[in-house]
Scaffold this motif. Sequence first.
Motif, short mmCIF file in Angstrom:
data_model
loop_
_atom_site.label_atom_id
_atom_site.label_comp_id
_atom_site.label_asym_id
_atom_site.label_seq_id
_atom_site.Cartn_x
_atom_site.Cartn_y
_atom_site.Cartn_z
N ASP A 61 0.83 -1.21 0.00
CA ASP A 61 0.00 0.00 0.00
C ASP A 61 0.86 1.26 0.00
OD1 ASP A 61 0.88 -0.74 2.56
OD2 ASP A 61 -0.70 0.45 3.52
N ASN A 149 -2.77 6.53 2.53
CA ASN A 149 -2.99 5.11 2.86
C ASN A 149 -4.03 4.95 3.96
OD1 ASN A 149 0.47 4.13 2.31
ND2 ASN A 149 -1.29 4.16 0.92
N ASN A 153 -6.98 2.62 3.07
CA ASN A 153 -7.10 1.38 3.84
C ASN A 153 -8.42 1.32 4.59
OD1 ASN A 153 -4.58 0.62 2.97
ND2 ASN A 153 -3.52 1.25 4.83
N ILE A 164 -3.33 -5.73 4.57
CA ILE A 164 -2.68 -5.25 3.36
C ILE A 164 -1.18 -5.58 3.38
CG2 ILE A 164 -4.22 -3.45 2.55
CD1 ILE A 164 -1.40 -2.69 4.96
#
Length: 427
Positions: A61, A149, A153, A164
Amino acid sequence: MNDDFPLGLLFGLLLLLICLSAFFSSSETGMMSLNRYRLSHRANSGESRAQRVTRLLSRPDRLIGVILIGNNFVNNLAASIATIIAIHFFGDVTGPAVATTLLTITILIFSEVTPKTYAAVKPERIAYPASLVLEPMLKLLYPLVWLVNAISNGLLRLLGVKSIEGDGDNLTRDELRTVVHEAGPLVPSRHQAMLVSILDLENVTVNDIMVPRHEVSGIDLDDDLDDILTQIRTSQHTRMPIFKGDINNIIGMLHLRNAARFLSRSEVTKAAIVQEAREPYFIPESTPLHTQLLNFQKQKRRIGIVVDEYGDVEGLVTLEDILEEIVGEFTTDVASQNQDIHPQEDGSHVIDGTANIRDINKSLGWQLPTDGPKTLNGLILEHLESFPDGPVCLEIRPVRMEILEVRDNLITAARCWQAVRRTTTSS
């Protein structure tokens, strides 16, 4: 913008941004196209660039975040500069449309398709050098990457993605089998077969490869002593079970190299034979081969007695039997060594009813089912669902069979040959 120098500078900057866009695009594809197992091997071997790439891929990620931040920034800046240049040449109305069209085609060809295709074909040539730039760039832009992120996420968790981490590359047994088959010339075909056989050990149990009890050669203490000694002297086996009256009453296993200790004596007794025997080692019939291989190693054994759930002896299995499942038969021509299979001049084979199905498949390359009965006699009876009164013909999968001999409620011989499938076309 009458001065040529700023215009030339803008053209140069636009070209640089297109190159940077190609860099970020190829970096993303190259990183994600790497062979993870080759990368892991190189990283474990101490290769610094492989370790650097591994660190980046450990959090995909963050890696994708920093690449896309850089890629979107240079693409948007390139679009702005291209629009300024186009307005200069085509005016305020036509310029933006021309800039959008030309820049889209340019980025598509030179910054997307071409670099990504090259990175997919040669990922290591792109990923390793790119990591030199991406790792410090990730540290520099970490606050922005973290923010992006955190939002993305959170959205992924709403979609059911809870992790992830870059740890989803574990192979199943079937996937590993495919990897072995696709190794090509990197792994010789003989080695491929051995590796696949190791993977298949879990699917095979000891009763699939054991010597059935009616074929077990053992020493019956109820026999005459002279007959027992003759049997020991002429035996072709290294180890023999010792039993009394019935094979279910096994007393021990005699290694024939120990027989010299009592054969050299002037008087030999049955007690002396039993004294040299080792206690028997019993194995449940449903034990998988990979488990039994380890058990043989732990127990320092090379042979075991296979018993069913009631404790009755079903047969015996040796370490060599399991090894043959991995490396193949220790003979050059299996069919010629198998006394249950008798080739005929017409291409068929007369096979004894007691022949093991797995041995038949290995010898003749057939695919008879092995998940049910273990012998040809049992397979035919299961297929017919009744005991034949006389000669019967049948077909099981692509193998045709003709019962030749029936004796004492047992199919003792059958002629078998592989059926030739003919395809017909309709007009």
